[in-house]
Write a protein that holds these residues in place. Structure first.
Motif, mmCIF file in Angstrom:
data_model
loop_
_atom_site.group_PDB
_atom_site.id
_atom_site.type_symbol
_atom_site.label_atom_id
_atom_site.label_comp_id
_atom_site.label_asym_id
_atom_site.label_seq_id
_atom_site.Cartn_x
_atom_site.Cartn_y
_atom_site.Cartn_z
ATOM 1 N N ARG A 50 -102.899 70.580 54.938
ATOM 2 C CA ARG A 50 -101.922 70.293 53.875
ATOM 3 C C ARG A 50 -100.957 69.192 54.286
ATOM 4 N NH1 ARG A 50 -105.447 74.296 52.365
ATOM 5 N NH2 ARG A 50 -105.119 74.722 50.155
ATOM 6 N N GLY A 51 -101.380 68.297 55.102
ATOM 7 C CA GLY A 51 -100.522 67.227 55.578
ATOM 8 C C GLY A 51 -100.123 67.458 57.017
ATOM 9 N N ALA A 81 -95.610 56.698 64.533
ATOM 10 C CA ALA A 81 -95.843 57.962 63.838
ATOM 11 C C ALA A 81 -96.814 57.732 62.700
ATOM 12 C CB ALA A 81 -94.537 58.528 63.309
ATOM 13 N N HIS A 82 -97.652 58.717 62.437
ATOM 14 C CA HIS A 82 -98.651 58.620 61.386
ATOM 15 C C HIS A 82 -98.682 59.915 60.594
ATOM 16 C CE1 HIS A 82 -100.188 55.044 63.493
ATOM 17 N NE2 HIS A 82 -99.964 55.758 64.592
ATOM 18 N N ALA A 83 -98.825 59.800 59.296
ATOM 19 C CA ALA A 83 -98.902 60.975 58.424
ATOM 20 C C ALA A 83 -100.215 60.939 57.664
ATOM 21 C CB ALA A 83 -97.730 61.008 57.456
ATOM 22 N N LEU A 84 -100.904 62.063 57.670
ATOM 23 C CA LEU A 84 -102.178 62.239 56.971
ATOM 24 C C LEU A 84 -101.953 63.171 55.798
ATOM 25 C CD1 LEU A 84 -105.328 61.894 56.911
ATOM 26 C CD2 LEU A 84 -105.417 63.919 58.392
ATOM 27 N N ALA A 85 -102.502 62.844 54.641
ATOM 28 C CA ALA A 85 -102.300 63.644 53.440
ATOM 29 C C ALA A 85 -103.194 64.875 53.443
ATOM 30 C CB ALA A 85 -102.589 62.787 52.200
ATOM 31 N N HIS A 86 -103.071 65.678 52.388
ATOM 32 C CA HIS A 86 -103.915 66.851 52.202
ATOM 33 C C HIS A 86 -105.379 66.452 52.214
ATOM 34 C CE1 HIS A 86 -106.301 69.594 49.708
ATOM 35 N NE2 HIS A 86 -105.442 70.548 50.036
ATOM 36 N N ASN A 125 -93.754 64.072 43.201
ATOM 37 C CA ASN A 125 -95.073 64.415 42.669
ATOM 38 C C ASN A 125 -96.116 64.140 43.744
ATOM 39 O OD1 ASN A 125 -97.413 64.890 41.263
ATOM 40 N ND2 ASN A 125 -96.926 63.522 39.555
ATOM 41 N N THR A 126 -96.692 65.227 44.285
ATOM 42 C CA THR A 126 -97.717 65.068 45.317
ATOM 43 C C THR A 126 -99.122 64.980 44.729
ATOM 44 O OG1 THR A 126 -98.178 67.432 45.628
ATOM 45 C CG2 THR A 126 -96.284 66.504 46.812
ATOM 46 N N GLY A 127 -99.217 65.137 43.398
ATOM 47 C CA GLY A 127 -100.521 65.229 42.752
ATOM 48 C C GLY A 127 -100.860 66.661 42.401
ATOM 49 N N LYS A 128 -100.534 67.588 43.301
ATOM 50 C CA LYS A 128 -100.750 69.009 43.045
ATOM 51 C C LYS A 128 -99.453 69.765 42.808
ATOM 52 C CE LYS A 128 -105.171 69.880 45.341
ATOM 53 N NZ LYS A 128 -105.866 70.712 46.364
ATOM 54 N N LEU A 129 -98.351 69.204 43.249
ATOM 55 C CA LEU A 129 -97.058 69.878 43.148
ATOM 56 C C LEU A 129 -96.028 68.890 42.630
ATOM 57 C CD1 LEU A 129 -95.342 72.240 45.626
ATOM 58 C CD2 LEU A 129 -94.220 70.074 45.126
ATOM 59 N N GLN A 130 -95.185 69.380 41.743
ATOM 60 C CA GLN A 130 -94.082 68.585 41.233
ATOM 61 C C GLN A 130 -92.787 69.319 41.539
ATOM 62 O OE1 GLN A 130 -96.782 69.440 38.880
ATOM 63 N NE2 GLN A 130 -97.741 67.700 39.939
ATOM 64 N N TYR A 149 -96.264 66.192 51.134
ATOM 65 C CA TYR A 149 -97.438 65.388 51.472
ATOM 66 C C TYR A 149 -98.307 65.197 50.238
ATOM 67 C CZ TYR A 149 -96.506 65.885 56.479
ATOM 68 O OH TYR A 149 -95.939 65.824 57.730
ATOM 69 N N ALA A 150 -98.862 64.007 50.111
ATOM 70 C CA ALA A 150 -99.734 63.700 48.984
ATOM 71 C C ALA A 150 -100.899 64.684 48.938
ATOM 72 C CB ALA A 150 -100.251 62.274 49.093
ATOM 73 N N GLY A 151 -101.188 65.177 47.739
ATOM 74 C CA GLY A 151 -102.317 66.067 47.537
ATOM 75 C C GLY A 151 -102.064 67.507 47.905
ATOM 76 N N SER A 152 -100.869 67.823 48.409
ATOM 77 C CA SER A 152 -100.589 69.174 48.883
ATOM 78 C C SER A 152 -99.799 69.962 47.851
ATOM 79 C CB SER A 152 -99.806 69.135 50.192
ATOM 80 O OG SER A 152 -99.463 70.442 50.612
ATOM 81 N N GLU A 153 -100.116 71.251 47.753
ATOM 82 C CA GLU A 153 -99.393 72.146 46.865
ATOM 83 C C GLU A 153 -98.251 72.858 47.569
ATOM 84 O OE1 GLU A 153 -102.171 72.651 48.654
ATOM 85 O OE2 GLU A 153 -103.291 74.309 47.721
#
Length: 924
Positions: free
Chosen positions: A74-75, A121-126, A160-165, A255-259
């Motif tokens: 989830r990120g 630093a690096h961040a990975l989405a859902h 807005n992560t795509g799955k969660l607002q 995180y993008a794509g995460s609920e």
């Protein structure tokens, strides 16, 4: 995610936010700013070598999961080091899992003096985490057309992560107004709650009253806003009837794509521990349930070993009249039941007589027991519903139409903790995640004794002689200590299955961690190059590796066997062992909680760096969270100093930089990019000023000034004091390219080297404006066995490789050579011998360092002789345990009576650093 060919590998680039438009929206406040990545030109004095061009062949940093995720991630955020000069400050980056590329968000964490990137630093989405070879490499940065997670208006933040607002108001007193998924609001009005009990006694006649404080927000900051990761920082106080208590900072991570949302929650204690007894600390939110039938409203709690407590507000199972399998099976599975019209009359006309349970509580009072209770309505009895040992601290309230999963990380480890569900039989339910459980005894932070007549320094020193406790009236208060906790909220479109909730609980309790491989970490040159990979190729090295593993495994086991758990305790070790009682000296003055004594934190992190063990990371992470928060005063007269070891974490009157040092936090920060840890390190930049009023040697050195409060000067030792402040200045310089921190650091280094005997001069007056030390006029020699064992060595390893200051480098090499040298050699160079010193084994690593930088093979051989001789340390391996059984002890245990935390930490650091600096000389 997409497949790419190797030929396209170099051509493609990823979303790089280091200098993208997203970062233009970040605050430039000194406490929150992130560097854009532009290279800065630094004076020649600040560089070890002239600036070089970036290597034509970009490096590739291999990564690995500490534990391979079994569920979609989830990120996740992680840090990567780069060799000096190998990566330009304006580089983009690419993440690959095998030949699969994933978009990442990137920002700089630290720079080398030549302006090249040191840590990113690096961040990975859902998304899924396929098995295979993971790696990051620099590439040419491309412009990003991706949308940002946060949209800002004059009144709100819209995430807005795509799955969660998520809707957050700029003004007001709620963490969030709404959380939604699939156009369905699943939670609303997130808020902080604090219960405070005022009482006048603690016996059977106690009279008390409880006040409820609510969180009041004073500041909202968007710390990061990118296409993959966004961070919102919320600050404020808890307030009631005109009074404010326990200032808080809550960070919300998206995180993008995460609920899900991750919350990092920090409180600072500023109450009166004699009157204010904290009864509950929590986060509360509402869950809209609408017109859902009561039998379609679901409650879930995660227990242990993937066990799940699953019920409905109004149960349809076990009734005298069977509603039918379609109803019971759907309810048990968390699915929508058929319409009521399909119920037989003998059930449908009597639904109102089935009790509806609107309140549920999961209470974990100890690390080994929890209970679940439920209640129909206030004023009626609670029913005992279930029992267990260690709950995963995760729950759910909702229906087949959606709801919220929620959890507290390290739930049972940080007991007493509690999860409450209320009003589940109303249109709007209420959930509270209690970090301190109201059902537990109120928090009692009073000092554990009355001083026993220790009113003068002389009496306090006598007390130190018998219990090793450095007591002083008024110094044992908890005022200013902090506690950081983690939580997650998951907005779900439907009630999860039991297996799905168990998976959510697993992600909350053990979030996936992606880190560079030990080989890459060792080759990158960070952390002073003071660690190497485990090598069991020859017996002498194999024996050391075996002992290193034994020490770590033993302490991991002791955490469990001795139950070093609890809200204020989790993450710390005990200091010394009582072989008579077969217990750690939890009640004996300065022998109880360790509080980073002799670099326990650094030992665990170096062990993690070279081993890559997941359990080592978890234990080091817990220690960093604890020692950076609980063992340090963040506000008040002692801030930002830490407290020496004591029965109470904050109890010792020795308030010292050696405990609060940023050096202990750097590992966790650079491996995870954790913002709260960044706050703690920045907090230490001006910490040396506190030494004007809190003089470390005030009890034992009559010639020391009482204070220098009204001047620009402070007495600073070249060991534990300067090592700590140098670590803070170094970290701020490399994180932000801050010239003020750099100049103070360089000035202090130059003027230490200019002392009559360098580091052996011991201490002098520092100008707090410039960092420069006055030249000590007496020409005295002063050396302590503690000077180099609280991070000074590790800081100096780095500084001598980063900064081209030949005099400072020689002063440090001289200290490393001469500390363990013969009295004759010491007298020949210093004019006198150093008398009787302690911790010679721990200092063998300094000898090894001198051997490394000078190429002196005799020094390398001497380092191993010092190590194996074991003076002031451990000569024989302590790798055996003894079984102690009832009735000699309360519970059966395995005991290693010769193990002490000081000894284990120093032996391990000496072993790892001797292997890194002089490994080839072992056995010679």
């Amino acid at each position: 995610m997409k497949k790419i060919t190797r030929r396209k590998f170099v051509k493609n680039s990823v979303i790089a936010v280091a200098a993208a438009p997203a970062f233009a929206q970040l605050s430039t406040n000194a406490n929150t700013r992130l560097v854009t990545g532009a290279s800065a030109t630094l004076p020649a004095a600040a560089t070890a070598t002239p600036s070089k061009s970036i290597a034509p062949d970009p490096p590739v940093a291999p990564l690995h999961w500490l534990e391979q995720p079994t569920e979609p991630v989830r990120g996740v955020t992680w840090g990567v080091p780069w060799p000096k000069g190998s990566v330009k400050a304006d580089s983009g980056f690419q993440l690959l899992a095998g030949d699969t590329e994933s978009p990442i968000q990137t920002w700089p964490l630290a720079y080398w003096p030549d302006g090249s990137l040191k840590w990113t630093a690096h961040a990975l989405a859902h998304g899924n985490a396929p098995q295979g070879n993971w790696s990051v490499r620099p590439v040419k940065r491309a412009k990003s057309n991706s949308s940002l997670l946060i949209t800002e208006t004059g009144t709100h933040l819209h995430i807005n992560t795509g799955k969660l607002q998520c809707e957050i108001a700029r003004d007001g007193h709620v963490l969030f107004e709404t959380l939604s998924t699939q156009n369905q609001t699943t939670a609303a009005q997130g808020r902080l709650v604090l219960l405070v009990q005022q009482q006048d006694a603690d016996d059977e006649q106690t009279r008390f009253s409880v006040s409820r404080f609510e969180g009041k927000i004073s500041k909202l900051t968007v710390e990061q806003n990118g296409p993959v990761r966004a961070v919102v920082k919320v600050e404020g106080h808890h307030a009631h009837a005109g009074r404010q208590l326990l200032p808080f900072t809550v960070r919300l991570y998206f995180y993008a794509g995460s609920e899900s949302i991750r919350l990092v929650h920090t409180i600072i204690y500023d109450a009166d521990e004699q009157k204010d007894f904290i009864r509950g600390i929590g986060v509360r939110f509402d869950v809209p349930l609408g017109q859902q039938e009561l039998h379609n409203r679901h409650i879930r709690f995660a227990g242990e070993n993937d066990g799940v407590f699953a019920e409905a507000v109004r149960g349809l199972t076990g009734l005298r009249r069977d509603p039918g399998k379609a109803f019971t099976e759907a309810q048990v599975a968390g699915k929508a039941t058929p319409g009521n019209g399909q119920l037989s009359d003998n059930v449908s006309k009597r639904l109102q007589y089935i009790p509806a349970f609107g309140s549920y509580t999961l209470f974990q009072p100890t690390p080994d027991a929890f209970e679940i209770q439920k209640q129909t309505k206030p004023g009626h009895s609670w029913l005992q519903s279930a029992y267990g040992k260690r709950s995963a601290g995760t729950g759910y309230l909702g229906s087949p139409g959606g709801g919220m999963a929620f959890g507290i990380r390290n739930f049972w480890q940080s007991h007493p903790a509690q999860l409450d569900i209320r009003h589940a039989d109303h249109d709007t339910g209420e959930v509270t995640l209690w970090l301190w459980a109201p059902r537990a005894e109120p928090m009692d932070l009073r000092f554990y004794h009355d001083g026993m007549g220790q009113d003068t320094y002389a009496e306090q020193l006598e007390g130190l002689e018998i219990t090793y406790e450095d007591y002083e009236p008024g110094f044992g208060r908890p005022y200013g200590v902090a506690r950081t906790s983690e939580m997650q909220l998951w907005a779900l479109p439907a009630t999860p299955s039991n297996a799905e909730l168990a998976g959510i609980a697993q992600q909350i309790q053990s979030p996936p961690v992606l880190v560079p491989t030990p080989a890459w970490l060792a080759s990158s040159g960070v952390f002073g190059g003071a660690f190497s990979l485990p090598d069991r190729s020859v017996p002498a090295k194999a024996d050391i590796e075996k002992q290193l593993d034994f020490y770590f495994d033993y302490y991991k086991n002791q955490v469990e066997v001795r139950h070093w758990y609890g809200f204020w305790n989790y993450g710390d070790f005990m200091h010394a062992y009582d072989t008579d009682r077969h217990v750690w000296k939890y009640d004996v003055g300065g022998f109880a909680w360790d509080n980073s004594e002799l670099s326990t934190d650094i030992w665990l992190w170096y062990y993690l760096l070279r081993s890559g063990r997941a359990d080592a990371f978890r234990m080091a992470e817990a220690m960093t969270r604890h020692t950076g928060e609980v063992d340090v005063h963040h506000i008040g007269p002692f801030a930002p100093l830490g407290s020496r070891h004591n029965v109470m974490h904050w109890g010792c009157s020795a308030k010292q930089l050696r405990i609060s040092t940023a050096t202990n936090r750097r590992f966790f920060y650079y491996l995870t990019a954790d913002e709260r840890t960044g706050d703690l390190m920045r907090e230490q930049i001006d910490a040396v000023k506190t030494l004007q009023t809190i003089v470390p040697v005030r009890k034992v050195n009559k010639s020391a000034p009482k204070n220098t409060e009204n001047t620009d000067l402070a007495t600073v030792s070249f060991g534990t004091d300067w090592g700590a402040i140098a670590g803070a200045w170094l970290t701020e310089w490399e994180r932000t390219q801050d010239k003020a921190a750099r100049d103070k650091l360089l000035s202090s280094m130059r003027t230490i080297a200019a002392q009559p005997h360098g580091f052996f001069t011991g201490s002098s007056l520092m100008n707090l404006q410039t960092g420069a030390f006055q030249r000590e006029p007496t020409g005295k020699i002063s050396v302590s066995h503690l000077s180099a064992v609280f991070g000074l060595a590790e800081v100096c390893y780095e500084l001598t490789s980063l900064v081209d200051d030949k005099a400072f480098k020689q002063a440090w090499i001289d200290y490393c050579r001469l500390y363990n040298a013969t009295p004759e050699a010491q007298k020949a160079e210093l004019g006198e011998s150093l008398k009787k010193l302690n911790l010679q084994q721990g200092h063998s690593r300094l000898t090894a360092f001198a051997a490394k930088v000078t190429g002196d093979k005799q020094l390398a051989t001497r380092a191993w002789q010092e190590f194996h001789r074991g003076q002031g340390g451990k000569r024989e391996a302590a790798d055996q345990t003894i079984a102690i059984n009832a009735p000699d002890v309360l519970n059966p245990l395995q005991e290693a009576p010769r193990v002490s935390t000081n000894g284990a930490a120093q032996w391990s650091l000496a072993a790892m650093q001797c292997l890194a600096f002089a490994g080839d000389a072992i056995g010679q």
